[in-house]
Motif scaffolding. Structure first.
Motif, PDB file in Angstrom:
ATOM      1  N   THR A 144      19.985 -45.254 -76.799  1.00 41.64           N
ATOM      2  CA  THR A 144      21.056 -45.810 -75.971  1.00 41.64           C
ATOM      3  C   THR A 144      22.170 -44.795 -75.760  1.00 41.64           C
ATOM      4  OG1 THR A 144      20.504 -48.001 -76.841  1.00 41.64           O
ATOM      5  CG2 THR A 144      22.589 -47.791 -75.666  1.00 41.64           C
ATOM      6  N   HIS A 145      22.550 -44.079 -76.807  1.00 39.30           N
ATOM      7  CA  HIS A 145      23.579 -43.044 -76.638  1.00 39.30           C
ATOM      8  C   HIS A 145      23.092 -41.931 -75.708  1.00 39.30           C
ATOM      9  CE1 HIS A 145      27.129 -44.024 -78.986  1.00 39.30           C
ATOM     10  NE2 HIS A 145      26.330 -44.654 -79.828  1.00 39.30           N
ATOM     11  N   ARG A 146      21.824 -41.571 -75.830  1.00 43.07           N
ATOM     12  CA  ARG A 146      21.270 -40.545 -74.940  1.00 43.07           C
ATOM     13  C   ARG A 146      21.403 -40.985 -73.485  1.00 43.07           C
ATOM     14  NH1 ARG A 146      15.573 -39.821 -73.174  1.00 43.07           N
ATOM     15  NH2 ARG A 146      15.373 -37.663 -72.490  1.00 43.07           N
ATOM     16  N   HIS A 147      21.020 -42.228 -73.203  1.00 44.07           N
ATOM     17  CA  HIS A 147      21.083 -42.709 -71.825  1.00 44.07           C
ATOM     18  C   HIS A 147      22.521 -42.966 -71.369  1.00 44.07           C
ATOM     19  CE1 HIS A 147      16.870 -42.521 -71.391  1.00 44.07           C
ATOM     20  NE2 HIS A 147      16.611 -43.461 -72.286  1.00 44.07           N
ATOM     21  N   ALA A 148      23.408 -43.316 -72.294  1.00 44.20           N
ATOM     22  CA  ALA A 148      24.825 -43.428 -71.929  1.00 44.20           C
ATOM     23  C   ALA A 148      25.354 -42.056 -71.509  1.00 44.20           C
ATOM     24  CB  ALA A 148      25.635 -44.001 -73.081  1.00 44.20           C
ATOM     25  N   GLY A 149      24.878 -41.005 -72.153  1.00 45.36           N
ATOM     26  CA  GLY A 149      25.250 -39.644 -71.742  1.00 45.36           C
ATOM     27  C   GLY A 149      24.729 -39.311 -70.352  1.00 45.36           C
ATOM     28  N   HIS A 150      23.491 -39.714 -70.081  1.00 46.00           N
ATOM     29  CA  HIS A 150      22.964 -39.527 -68.719  1.00 46.00           C
ATOM     30  C   HIS A 150      23.858 -40.252 -67.714  1.00 46.00           C
ATOM     31  CE1 HIS A 150      18.668 -39.174 -70.568  1.00 46.00           C
ATOM     32  NE2 HIS A 150      19.268 -37.999 -70.527  1.00 46.00           N
ATOM     33  N   ALA A 151      24.197 -41.486 -68.050  1.00 45.93           N
ATOM     34  CA  ALA A 151      25.022 -42.293 -67.146  1.00 45.93           C
ATOM     35  C   ALA A 151      26.396 -41.662 -66.939  1.00 45.93           C
ATOM     36  CB  ALA A 151      25.156 -43.722 -67.689  1.00 45.93           C
ATOM     37  N   ASP A 152      26.949 -41.079 -67.990  1.00 48.30           N
ATOM     38  CA  ASP A 152      28.251 -40.426 -67.889  1.00 48.30           C
ATOM     39  C   ASP A 152      28.204 -39.306 -66.854  1.00 48.30           C
ATOM     40  OD1 ASP A 152      30.930 -40.386 -68.755  1.00 48.30           O
ATOM     41  OD2 ASP A 152      30.526 -38.791 -70.196  1.00 48.30           O
ATOM     42  N   ILE A 153      27.156 -38.522 -66.897  1.00 49.12           N
ATOM     43  CA  ILE A 153      27.016 -37.412 -65.942  1.00 49.12           C
ATOM     44  C   ILE A 153      26.807 -37.948 -64.521  1.00 49.12           C
ATOM     45  CG2 ILE A 153      25.545 -35.475 -65.267  1.00 49.12           C
ATOM     46  CD1 ILE A 153      25.141 -35.028 -68.343  1.00 49.12           C
ATOM     47  N   LEU A 154      25.940 -38.957 -64.382  1.00 50.16           N
ATOM     48  CA  LEU A 154      25.710 -39.519 -63.046  1.00 50.16           C
ATOM     49  C   LEU A 154      26.998 -40.051 -62.446  1.00 50.16           C
ATOM     50  CD1 LEU A 154      22.356 -41.506 -63.490  1.00 50.16           C
ATOM     51  CD2 LEU A 154      22.670 -39.152 -62.694  1.00 50.16           C
ATOM     52  N   ARG A 155      27.763 -40.768 -63.244  1.00 43.53           N
ATOM     53  CA  ARG A 155      29.007 -41.356 -62.728  1.00 43.53           C
ATOM     54  C   ARG A 155      30.016 -40.266 -62.375  1.00 43.53           C
ATOM     55  NH1 ARG A 155      31.601 -46.616 -62.507  1.00 43.53           N
ATOM     56  NH2 ARG A 155      33.368 -46.138 -61.158  1.00 43.53           N
TER      57      ARG A 155
END
Length: 199
Positions: A144-155
């Motif tokens: 979940t933290h890994r994908h939250a990091g992906h989401a941070d970059i996308l946003r």
């Protein structure tokens, strides 16, 4: 959080990741939460759909606690990567609601079972498919933290919004001019290093 309670610690870090990921959808229109922003199609709503499925699998089915949620995108015979994007017929509210129900189900599993409880991961190879609840919870937190990091970059690529949540961007102070200058400085350093070391 009770720092002497291992379950409290696990729930704390898991909830932080969940909240950070969902915050990335706030204020964005349907197109932006769904649009692919990498060559492999990574998108915000797809990340939420994926982590909901992960929680229900690792912290539900694995321990004989099926949620009853229909997840056709991870069923046998489903299209590859179907859990990583939302169709036009899957409303945001439906996927976010699924994720919130997955939280409740996963939290109930953590509450109900000792951390050394052994479960069987249905999609792991036979003979290597046993896992403790502690291991499964740590795996879900990491994912979940890994994908939250992906989401941070996308946003950030979309509108510059960064950070864990609305009140905590975890960034040093600086306005647009500061960040433009900072990025330009990094670009120059990268070019200089490329010339100096090759490549």
């Amino acid at each position: 959080m009770n720092e002497s309670d291992p379950k409290d610690i696990l729930r704390f870090y898991l909830q932080n990741a969940r909240d950070a990921l969902l915050w990335k959808l706030d204020g964005l229109p349907e197109y932006d939460i769904r649009r692919p922003l990498t060559p492999t199609g990574t998108n915000l709503l797809g990340l939420v759909k994926h982590v909901a499925s992960v929680e229900l699998g690792y912290l539900g089915d694995t321990f004989g606690r099926p949620s009853g949620e229909a997840l056709p995108w991870v069923a046998e015979g489903a299209e590859a990567n179907a859990d990583m994007w939302a169709t036009a017929d899957e409303p945001r509210e439906e996927i976010v609601g699924l994720y919130r129900r997955a939280w409740a189900h996963a939290d109930a599993t953590i509450d109900a079972l000792p951390l050394d409880t052994v479960g069987t991961v249905p999609w792991w190879p036979k003979g290597r498919d046993d896992v403790t609840l502690h291991h499964a919870a740590v795996r879900v937190i990491a994912d979940t933290h890994r994908h939250a990091g992906h989401a941070d970059i996308l946003r950030e690529l979309m509108d510059g919004a960064v950070g864990m949540n609305q009140g905590n961007d975890s960034m040093p102070p600086g306005g647009t001019a500061y960040w433009t200058g900072h990025r330009d400085r990094l670009e120059r350093a990268a070019r200089d290093a490329g010339e100096k070391y090759g490549g």
